[in-house]
Motif scaffolding. Structure first.
Motif, PDB file in Angstrom:
ATOM      1  N   PRO A 163       0.826  -1.223   0.000  1.00 36.37           N
ATOM      2  CA  PRO A 163       0.000   0.000   0.000  1.00 36.37           C
ATOM      3  C   PRO A 163       0.855   1.265   0.000  1.00 36.37           C
ATOM      4  O   PRO A 163       1.952   1.303   0.558  1.00 36.37           O
ATOM      5  N   ARG A 164       0.310   2.291  -0.636  1.00 37.39           N
ATOM      6  CA  ARG A 164       1.004   3.569  -0.785  1.00 37.39           C
ATOM      7  C   ARG A 164       0.081   4.720  -0.409  1.00 37.39           C
ATOM      8  O   ARG A 164      -1.153   4.574  -0.405  1.00 37.39           O
ATOM      9  N   THR A 165       0.678   5.893  -0.166  1.00 41.64           N
ATOM     10  CA  THR A 165      -0.113   7.095   0.056  1.00 41.64           C
ATOM     11  C   THR A 165       0.523   8.265  -0.681  1.00 41.64           C
ATOM     12  O   THR A 165       1.753   8.385  -0.744  1.00 41.64           O
ATOM     13  N   LEU A 166      -0.338   9.121  -1.257  1.00 43.87           N
ATOM     14  CA  LEU A 166       0.064  10.365  -1.894  1.00 43.87           C
ATOM     15  C   LEU A 166      -0.798  11.492  -1.338  1.00 43.87           C
ATOM     16  O   LEU A 166      -1.898  11.262  -0.831  1.00 43.87           O
ATOM     17  N   ARG A 167      -0.306  12.704  -1.485  1.00 44.07           N
ATOM     18  CA  ARG A 167      -1.070  13.866  -1.040  1.00 44.07           C
ATOM     19  C   ARG A 167      -2.267  14.078  -1.968  1.00 44.07           C
ATOM     20  O   ARG A 167      -2.181  13.842  -3.179  1.00 44.07           O
ATOM     21  N   ASN A 168      -3.354  14.558  -1.408  1.00 39.78           N
ATOM     22  CA  ASN A 168      -4.548  14.839  -2.207  1.00 39.78           C
ATOM     23  C   ASN A 168      -4.416  16.206  -2.870  1.00 39.78           C
ATOM     24  O   ASN A 168      -5.076  17.177  -2.489  1.00 39.78           O
ATOM     25  N   SER A 169      -3.550  16.268  -3.871  1.00 39.53           N
ATOM     26  CA  SER A 169      -3.292  17.528  -4.579  1.00 39.53           C
ATOM     27  C   SER A 169      -2.626  17.224  -5.911  1.00 39.53           C
ATOM     28  O   SER A 169      -1.747  16.357  -5.980  1.00 39.53           O
ATOM     29  N   PRO A 170      -3.014  17.939  -6.968  1.00 37.80           N
ATOM     30  CA  PRO A 170      -2.301  17.747  -8.237  1.00 37.80           C
ATOM     31  C   PRO A 170      -0.884  18.296  -8.200  1.00 37.80           C
ATOM     32  O   PRO A 170       0.003  17.770  -8.870  1.00 37.80           O
ATOM     33  N   ALA A 171      -0.666  19.366  -7.405  1.00 38.63           N
ATOM     34  CA  ALA A 171       0.671  19.948  -7.313  1.00 38.63           C
ATOM     35  C   ALA A 171       1.624  18.918  -6.732  1.00 38.63           C
ATOM     36  O   ALA A 171       1.334  18.294  -5.717  1.00 38.63           O
ATOM     37  N   GLU A 172       2.733  18.744  -7.360  1.00 40.85           N
ATOM     38  CA  GLU A 172       3.777  17.768  -7.053  1.00 40.85           C
ATOM     39  C   GLU A 172       3.444  16.375  -7.581  1.00 40.85           C
ATOM     40  O   GLU A 172       4.322  15.705  -8.126  1.00 40.85           O
ATOM     41  N   GLU A 339      -0.808  29.986 -11.744  1.00 43.94           N
ATOM     42  CA  GLU A 339      -1.501  30.219 -13.007  1.00 43.94           C
ATOM     43  C   GLU A 339      -2.424  29.076 -13.391  1.00 43.94           C
ATOM     44  O   GLU A 339      -3.504  29.284 -13.968  1.00 43.94           O
ATOM     45  N   ASN A 340      -2.042  27.841 -13.063  1.00 46.06           N
ATOM     46  CA  ASN A 340      -2.739  26.672 -13.606  1.00 46.06           C
ATOM     47  C   ASN A 340      -3.538  25.855 -12.605  1.00 46.06           C
ATOM     48  O   ASN A 340      -4.315  24.988 -13.007  1.00 46.06           O
ATOM     49  N   LEU A 341      -3.339  26.092 -11.295  1.00 47.72           N
ATOM     50  CA  LEU A 341      -4.006  25.243 -10.320  1.00 47.72           C
ATOM     51  C   LEU A 341      -5.530  25.234 -10.436  1.00 47.72           C
ATOM     52  O   LEU A 341      -6.136  24.154 -10.362  1.00 47.72           O
ATOM     53  N   PRO A 342      -6.211  26.380 -10.602  1.00 48.26           N
ATOM     54  CA  PRO A 342      -7.684  26.309 -10.668  1.00 48.26           C
ATOM     55  C   PRO A 342      -8.186  25.341 -11.743  1.00 48.26           C
ATOM     56  O   PRO A 342      -9.114  24.559 -11.488  1.00 48.26           O
ATOM     57  N   ARG A 343      -7.570  25.404 -12.910  1.00 55.75           N
ATOM     58  CA  ARG A 343      -7.999  24.523 -14.010  1.00 55.75           C
ATOM     59  C   ARG A 343      -7.654  23.067 -13.724  1.00 55.75           C
ATOM     60  O   ARG A 343      -8.493  22.165 -13.884  1.00 55.75           O
ATOM     61  N   ILE A 344      -6.423  22.817 -13.284  1.00 54.32           N
ATOM     62  CA  ILE A 344      -5.980  21.441 -13.062  1.00 54.32           C
ATOM     63  C   ILE A 344      -6.661  20.847 -11.833  1.00 54.32           C
ATOM     64  O   ILE A 344      -6.946  19.641 -11.793  1.00 54.32           O
ATOM     65  N   GLN A 345      -6.942  21.679 -10.828  1.00 54.36           N
ATOM     66  CA  GLN A 345      -7.610  21.180  -9.626  1.00 54.36           C
ATOM     67  C   GLN A 345      -8.973  20.581  -9.949  1.00 54.36           C
ATOM     68  O   GLN A 345      -9.358  19.538  -9.394  1.00 54.36           O
ATOM     69  N   LYS A 346      -9.718  21.231 -10.834  1.00 52.85           N
ATOM     70  CA  LYS A 346     -11.028  20.689 -11.230  1.00 52.85           C
ATOM     71  C   LYS A 346     -10.877  19.309 -11.864  1.00 52.85           C
ATOM     72  O   LYS A 346     -11.636  18.380 -11.568  1.00 52.85           O
ATOM     73  N   ARG A 347      -9.887  19.181 -12.724  1.00 52.13           N
ATOM     74  CA  ARG A 347      -9.650  17.880 -13.363  1.00 52.13           C
ATOM     75  C   ARG A 347      -9.221  16.856 -12.321  1.00 52.13           C
ATOM     76  O   ARG A 347      -9.646  15.688 -12.378  1.00 52.13           O
ATOM     77  N   TRP A 348      -8.371  17.284 -11.372  1.00 48.86           N
ATOM     78  CA  TRP A 348      -7.908  16.381 -10.323  1.00 48.86           C
ATOM     79  C   TRP A 348      -9.083  15.849  -9.502  1.00 48.86           C
ATOM     80  O   TRP A 348      -9.173  14.640  -9.233  1.00 48.86           O
ATOM     81  N   GLU A 349      -9.996  16.714  -9.107  1.00 52.72           N
ATOM     82  CA  GLU A 349     -11.126  16.298  -8.282  1.00 52.72           C
ATOM     83  C   GLU A 349     -12.032  15.326  -9.031  1.00 52.72           C
ATOM     84  O   GLU A 349     -12.525  14.346  -8.443  1.00 52.72           O
ATOM     85  N   THR A 350     -12.230  15.579 -10.313  1.00 51.10           N
ATOM     86  CA  THR A 350     -13.024  14.654 -11.123  1.00 51.10           C
ATOM     87  C   THR A 350     -12.319  13.318 -11.244  1.00 51.10           C
ATOM     88  O   THR A 350     -12.934  12.246 -11.106  1.00 51.10           O
ATOM     89  N   TRP A 351     -11.019  13.355 -11.516  1.00 55.49           N
ATOM     90  CA  TRP A 351     -10.220  12.126 -11.672  1.00 55.49           C
ATOM     91  C   TRP A 351     -10.218  11.296 -10.388  1.00 55.49           C
ATOM     92  O   TRP A 351     -10.332  10.073 -10.434  1.00 55.49           O
ATOM     93  N   ARG A 352     -10.107  11.964  -9.241  1.00 55.97           N
ATOM     94  CA  ARG A 352     -10.064  11.248  -7.965  1.00 55.97           C
ATOM     95  C   ARG A 352     -11.353  10.465  -7.717  1.00 55.97           C
ATOM     96  O   ARG A 352     -11.335   9.407  -7.070  1.00 55.97           O
ATOM     97  N   LEU A 353     -12.488  10.979  -8.199  1.00 58.29           N
ATOM     98  CA  LEU A 353     -13.781  10.335  -7.939  1.00 58.29           C
ATOM     99  C   LEU A 353     -14.124   9.259  -8.957  1.00 58.29           C
ATOM    100  O   LEU A 353     -15.122   8.551  -8.792  1.00 58.29           O
ATOM    101  N   GLN A 354     -13.333   9.163  -9.996  1.00 58.25           N
ATOM    102  CA  GLN A 354     -13.632   8.177 -11.049  1.00 58.25           C
ATOM    103  C   GLN A 354     -13.314   6.750 -10.596  1.00 58.25           C
ATOM    104  O   GLN A 354     -12.384   6.522  -9.838  1.00 58.25           O
TER     105      GLN A 354
END
Length: 354
Positions: A163-172, A339-354
């Motif tokens: 098992p692994r863990t990552l931060r709940n964030s697209p950054a990094e 500059e890019n977090l708002p756009r990428i964050q939306k994609r990240w949240e959708t991806w996490r729930l898939q």
């Protein structure tokens, strides 16, 4: 945490006489620095603030904050400037610069010998210390005969199961995914600046997603998971992993491909005592002896290279900015994420729930 000022220096007394002239004089003898409290504030008090006040007669107080950028914005909007120095890490620096909320740093005062590298010498901020998001590995869970070296191994669940863990964030995480996919750490933002690069990172994240049992949200979570054995591999701040090592837990820290994050400090536009604030910046964050003391107190280090003339080789190996460790990491690009977090964050949240 209440928005509360607490004094961490008892050196120079404020002028107590009533009247505007006395108030102005007292302000000339006071610097207010905003901070997040805790061990960092205690370290600054002991190593920087108390001796600075003793030597200069300038009192320094620390103001508690939970959201520096929000309070900088509020102070600039109301023109009620309460701070001289404020933390401007991550998006705080590019956003504040863009809006004109900061004073330019006078580097002839703060770094007259040009010791600091560009990463620590911004037009409106000094890099005080750096920390890294690295990989923590439970060495007692490694397959026999296997050596874990970095992100390719983190993604290799066949050779390194568990098992692994990552931060709940697209950054990094997007950067880590690209490194796992073969991109050099120094080139991750060249790739991420294109839509195809972001697609590539998410595609790589698809591969590791089933192995992520926890998406952590606080810095203590991944080390607790490592300590309990609930995960075998984790992203975590270097200082947290090093505490596990001090506690004699079988955990290795992998610097290779780590994300170097700089704690910047800036002078707020309209600061009451900008000149003394710059004097303090040099005293605390560009004097090798004090930087060595900070590094010994906390596992975070600054950028003046003379720091490493004071520390032993063993001490240097534990620090994010040591020559051998900084070479294998990438510097987190705050401008890119601002500059890019708002756009990428939306994609990240959708991806996490898939």
């Amino acid at each position: 945490m209440n928005k509360l000022l607490w004094s961490l220096s008892l050196g120079a007394a404020l002028v107590g006489a009533a009247g505007g002239a006395a108030l102005a004089q007292s302000r000339d003898k006071t610097v207010v620095i905003a901070n997040y409290g805790g061990a960092w504030a205690e370290t600054l008090n002991r190593i920087c603030i108390q001796p600075f006040t003793k030597e200069t007669g300038i009192t320094v107080t620390q103001a508690a904050t939970e959201d520096s950028l929000a309070q900088i914005r509020a102070q600039q909007t109301t023109r009620n400037i309460l701070w001289d120095i404020a933390p401007t890490e991550r998006s705080g620096l590019p956003v504040s610069q863009k809006n004109g909320w900061l004073e330019p740093i006078d580097w002839s005062v703060v770094d007259p010998e040009n010791k600091l590298p560009p990463i620590a010498r911004k037009t409106h901020a000094i890099g005080s210390v750096a920390y890294s998001t690295t990989i923590g590995v439970r060495t007692d869970k490694l397959p026999e005969g296997k050596t874990f070296t970095g992100w390719k191994d983190f993604w290799d669940v066949k050779q390194f199961p568990g098992p692994r863990t990552l931060r709940n964030s697209p950054a990094e995480n997007l950067e880590f995914a690209l490194i796992a996919d073969g991109v050099k750490p120094s080139e991750v933002y060249d790739v991420l600046r294109s839509p195809e690069g972001v697609d590539r990172a998410f595609k790589k994240l698809d591969e590791i997603k089933p192995a992520i049992t926890v998406w952590w949200t606080s810095g203590q979570q991944p080390v607790q998971l490592l300590a309990s054995g609930e995960v075998f591999y984790a992203t975590a701040f270097n200082g947290r992993i090093q505490q596990l090592q001090k506690d004699k837990l079988p955990v290795a820290l992998i610097w290779n491909g780590g994300s170097l994050d700089v704690s910047y400090y800036s002078i707020v536009k309209g600061a009451n005592n900008a000149a003394a604030a710059m004097q303090f910046m040099k005293y605390c964050w560009n004097e090798p002896q004090r930087l060595a003391e900070i590094a010994r107190a906390m596992p975070y280090s600054s950028f003046n290279p003379d720091l490493y003339k004071i520390l032993s080789a063993e001490e240097a190996r534990q620090l994010p900015t040591s020559p051998e460790n900084i070479e294998v990491q990438f510097a987190l690009n705050a401008e890119f994420w601002a500059e890019n977090l708002p756009r990428i964050q939306k994609r990240w949240e959708t991806w996490r729930l898939q």
